[in-house]
Design a protein around this motif. Structure first.
Motif, PDB file in Angstrom:
ATOM      1  N   UNK A  63      77.979   2.825  38.372  1.00  0.00           N
ATOM      2  CA  UNK A  63      78.293   1.931  39.484  1.00  0.00           C
ATOM      3  C   UNK A  63      77.856   2.524  40.820  1.00  0.00           C
ATOM      4  N   UNK A  64      77.561   3.814  40.817  1.00  0.00           N
ATOM      5  CA  UNK A  64      77.063   4.476  42.032  1.00  0.00           C
ATOM      6  C   UNK A  64      76.177   5.642  41.649  1.00  0.00           C
ATOM      7  N   UNK A  65      74.952   5.676  42.156  1.00  0.00           N
ATOM      8  CA  UNK A  65      74.289   4.713  43.048  1.00  0.00           C
ATOM      9  C   UNK A  65      73.749   3.515  42.279  1.00  0.00           C
ATOM     10  N   UNK A  66      73.575   2.419  42.932  1.00  0.00           N
ATOM     11  CA  UNK A  66      73.050   1.206  42.326  1.00  0.00           C
ATOM     12  C   UNK A  66      71.623   0.953  42.792  1.00  0.00           C
ATOM     13  N   UNK A  67      70.843   0.427  41.838  1.00  0.00           N
ATOM     14  CA  UNK A  67      69.448   0.063  42.135  1.00  0.00           C
ATOM     15  C   UNK A  67      68.706   1.200  42.845  1.00  0.00           C
ATOM     16  N   UNK A  68      68.806   2.382  42.253  1.00  0.00           N
ATOM     17  CA  UNK A  68      68.231   3.580  42.867  1.00  0.00           C
ATOM     18  C   UNK A  68      67.383   4.337  41.849  1.00  0.00           C
ATOM     19  N   UNK A  69      66.303   4.903  42.319  1.00  0.00           N
ATOM     20  CA  UNK A  69      65.459   5.780  41.485  1.00  0.00           C
ATOM     21  C   UNK A  69      65.379   7.144  42.163  1.00  0.00           C
ATOM     22  N   UNK A  70      65.791   8.174  41.446  1.00  0.00           N
ATOM     23  CA  UNK A  70      65.764   9.533  41.973  1.00  0.00           C
ATOM     24  C   UNK A  70      65.019  10.449  41.000  1.00  0.00           C
ATOM     25  N   UNK A  71      64.211  11.322  41.557  1.00  0.00           N
ATOM     26  CA  UNK A  71      63.471  12.319  40.768  1.00  0.00           C
ATOM     27  C   UNK A  71      63.823  13.695  41.320  1.00  0.00           C
ATOM     28  N   UNK A  87      66.619   9.653  37.489  1.00  0.00           N
ATOM     29  CA  UNK A  87      67.720   8.681  37.478  1.00  0.00           C
ATOM     30  C   UNK A  87      67.158   7.341  37.918  1.00  0.00           C
ATOM     31  N   UNK A  88      67.345   6.330  37.052  1.00  0.00           N
ATOM     32  CA  UNK A  88      66.843   4.977  37.356  1.00  0.00           C
ATOM     33  C   UNK A  88      67.955   3.990  37.042  1.00  0.00           C
ATOM     34  N   UNK A  89      68.683   3.596  38.074  1.00  0.00           N
ATOM     35  CA  UNK A  89      69.789   2.657  37.887  1.00  0.00           C
ATOM     36  C   UNK A  89      69.364   1.221  38.138  1.00  0.00           C
ATOM     37  N   UNK A 102      61.190  14.278  28.952  1.00  0.00           N
ATOM     38  CA  UNK A 102      62.082  14.705  30.012  1.00  0.00           C
ATOM     39  C   UNK A 102      63.473  14.113  29.814  1.00  0.00           C
ATOM     40  N   UNK A 103      64.265  14.090  30.886  1.00  0.00           N
ATOM     41  CA  UNK A 103      65.645  13.584  30.861  1.00  0.00           C
ATOM     42  C   UNK A 103      65.703  12.356  31.777  1.00  0.00           C
ATOM     43  N   UNK A 104      66.287  11.272  31.245  1.00  0.00           N
ATOM     44  CA  UNK A 104      66.331  10.004  31.988  1.00  0.00           C
ATOM     45  C   UNK A 104      67.758   9.443  31.932  1.00  0.00           C
ATOM     46  N   UNK A 105      68.225   8.960  33.077  1.00  0.00           N
ATOM     47  CA  UNK A 105      69.533   8.319  33.173  1.00  0.00           C
ATOM     48  C   UNK A 105      69.345   6.902  33.699  1.00  0.00           C
ATOM     49  N   UNK A 106      69.797   5.920  32.904  1.00  0.00           N
ATOM     50  CA  UNK A 106      69.769   4.520  33.336  1.00  0.00           C
ATOM     51  C   UNK A 106      71.200   4.057  33.575  1.00  0.00           C
TER      52      UNK A 106
END
Length: 307
Positions: A63-71, A87-89, A102-106
């Motif tokens: 729920x946080x962060x929303x609609x965010x892509x972080x590398x 991180x790709x929410x 690699x490691x990915x978080x959706x």
């Protein structure tokens, strides 16, 4: 060299104690390397974690962060290197065939992707992490990782080296046939363990000096060393075995003699048929009731009358 020959020919066991000792030392060195050198990377790890925060997961959904892509990036001075931590929410799932390892978080899953397989872990627990100093937690995790790798390393290295020495023992049998020498499996195992570990130590030292090698060179080197030792190694003759087991053979012979005496047949006394031969009369003891025979003596008068 003679001590090595005596160990190979007359030694006991399969050389497992040397494999276990090598597994212990290698695993210990590797674990200490991880723990000592990993401590220098703790500040970088803390920075990478904070780049992904804040993070809040509720009911298995980010729920946080929303609609965010972080590398995540490894920052060292003026150099910033992107890492395979993403991180790709903006999505719930990703296509594992279209992304690099690699490691990915959706929003709903955590992915671990490598060359061999892809693993998907659905988000289940509620988590809330804020940017902070996680140095102590990272050091604790690093210590437990080093300890776990130490024990797991002993097991896996021992299994791998044991299988390798069995393979080289089979190669030693073929080499023995070339030199027309036969050795038992335990002697070939002791030979293979010594050759394998000697070549391993040699190439480890060469690796520290910057000299690279590959598995084929390692394999050929072990075979050459085995051939050189087998060429000078005397063949195990039966006399040596007989001499070592003479006490056992003597014991077997003594037991065999005792058994033959115990089981020797006893001559049977067969009943004889009656023949015409008479048995000698048996004497009976005289008793006091028997009458004595009296012999009458002639008187002088009767003798004259007879004349």
């Amino acid at each position: 060299m003679q001590k090595i020959f005596n160990y190979i020919i007359k030694g006991q066991g399969l050389g497992i104690k040397f494999i276990l000792l090598a597994s212990f030392i290698i695993s210990l060195v590797f674990s200490l390397f991880i723990r000592i050198n990993g401590a220098d990377l703790v500040p970088y790890a803390n920075d990478i974690i904070n780049q992904m925060l804040p993070l809040k997961i509720e009911n298995g959904v980010v729920v946080e962060p929303q609609n965010t892509i972080r590398v995540a990036h490894l920052n060292s001075g003026e150099v910033s290197i992107p890492l395979p931590i993403v991180m790709d929410t903006t999505v719930d799932t990703i296509n594992t065939q279209q992304v690099e390892k690699g490691f990915y978080l959706t929003r709903r899953n955590f992915y671990v992707i490598n060359d061999n397989e892809s693993r998907i872990y659905p988000l289940e627990e509620d988590v809330e992490l804020l940017p902070d100093d996680y140095t102590d937690d990272i050091k604790s995790a690093l210590t437990w990782t080093a300890v776990s790798l130490f024990f797991l390393g002993i097991i896996f290295i021992f299994i791998a080296y044991f299988i390798a020495t069995i393979f080289y023992a089979l190669c030693a049998q073929l080499i023995g046939l070339i030199f027309k020498k036969k050795y038992k499996f335990d002697a070939r195992m002791r030979l293979s363990v010594l050759c394998f570990l000697a070549v391993y130590i040699l190439y480890y030292i060469l690796g520290l000096c910057g000299i690279e090698n590959n598995r084929l060179i390692f394999f050929v080197t072990v075979l050459i060393l085995q051939s050189a030792i087998i060429f000078k190694l005397p063949e195990i003759k039966e006399e040596i075995v007989m001499e070592d087991n003479s006490w056992l053979e003597e014991s077997i012979e003594i037991k065999a003699e005792e058994k033959s005496v115990e089981t020797a047949p006893i001559p049977e006394v067969k009943a004889t048929k009656k023949t015409g031969v008479k048995k000698a009369p048996t004497k009976t003891p005289k008793t006091g009731t028997e009458k004595k025979k009296t012999v009458k003596k002639k008187t002088p008068a009767k003798k004259k009358a007879e004349k």
